[in-house]
Design a protein around this motif. Structure first.
Motif, PDB file in Angstrom:
ATOM      1  N   ALA A  20      -0.898   4.529 -19.248  1.00 30.86           N
ATOM      2  CA  ALA A  20      -0.748   3.048 -19.268  1.00 30.86           C
ATOM      3  C   ALA A  20      -0.334   2.347 -18.059  1.00 30.86           C
ATOM      4  N   ARG A  21       0.754   2.814 -17.112  1.00 28.06           N
ATOM      5  CA  ARG A  21       1.065   2.226 -16.016  1.00 28.06           C
ATOM      6  C   ARG A  21      -0.525   2.326 -14.984  1.00 28.06           C
ATOM      7  N   LYS A  22      -1.062   3.841 -14.959  1.00 22.67           N
ATOM      8  CA  LYS A  22      -2.139   3.642 -13.954  1.00 22.67           C
ATOM      9  C   LYS A  22      -3.152   2.642 -14.355  1.00 22.67           C
ATOM     10  N   LEU A  23      -3.573   2.311 -15.720  1.00 20.92           N
ATOM     11  CA  LEU A  23      -4.771   1.474 -16.358  1.00 20.92           C
ATOM     12  C   LEU A  23      -4.186   0.024 -15.743  1.00 20.92           C
ATOM     13  N   THR A  24      -2.839  -0.311 -16.026  1.00 23.81           N
ATOM     14  CA  THR A  24      -2.501  -1.626 -15.669  1.00 23.81           C
ATOM     15  C   THR A  24      -2.116  -1.848 -14.283  1.00 23.81           C
ATOM     16  N   LYS A  25      -2.310  -0.847 -13.609  1.00 25.58           N
ATOM     17  CA  LYS A  25      -1.905  -1.112 -12.035  1.00 25.58           C
ATOM     18  C   LYS A  25      -2.742  -2.318 -11.515  1.00 25.58           C
ATOM     19  N   PRO A  26      -4.065  -2.155 -11.449  1.00 23.70           N
ATOM     20  CA  PRO A  26      -4.747  -3.253 -10.839  1.00 23.70           C
ATOM     21  C   PRO A  26      -4.542  -4.581 -11.443  1.00 23.70           C
ATOM     22  N   LEU A  27      -4.380  -4.894 -12.532  1.00 26.67           N
ATOM     23  CA  LEU A  27      -3.963  -6.057 -13.162  1.00 26.67           C
ATOM     24  C   LEU A  27      -2.629  -6.619 -12.679  1.00 26.67           C
ATOM     25  N   ARG A  28      -1.612  -5.801 -12.574  1.00 27.36           N
ATOM     26  CA  ARG A  28      -0.330  -6.017 -11.944  1.00 27.36           C
ATOM     27  C   ARG A  28      -0.367  -6.384 -10.601  1.00 27.36           C
ATOM     28  N   LEU A  29      -1.173  -5.745  -9.883  1.00 26.88           N
ATOM     29  CA  LEU A  29      -1.532  -6.063  -8.310  1.00 26.88           C
ATOM     30  C   LEU A  29      -2.018  -7.257  -8.356  1.00 26.88           C
TER      31      LEU A  29
END
Length: 79
Positions: A20-29
């Protein structure tokens, strides 16, 4: 429950959390980039407002100086 069994029991959740963290990383960035851009805009706006305020203060100071000079001329003229 021993440490090993606890790790085995929590293992799949840990994998899911990492995924989940890996998949949401681009969105968070992207969110952080957007917030930084807004912040930069705010800084530019405040800097322009500061420069304008300094110019207005200088102009008002010059106006006061001229008024004091006129007052002094009037006072000397009646003395």
């Amino acid at each position: 429950m021993t440490v090993a069994t606890a790790r085995i029991a929590r293992g799949p959740y840990r994998v899911l959390r990492r995924l989940a963290r890996k998949l949401t990383k681009p969105l968070r960035l992207a969110v952080i980039r957007h917030q930084l851009a807004l912040s930069e805009g705010n800084v530019r706006h405040l800097e322009l407002a500061r420069v304008e305020a300094v110019a207005m203060l200088q102009a008002e100071h010059m106006r006061q100086v001229k008024l004091m000079q006129r007052r002094q001329q009037i006072e000397q003229g009646f003395a």
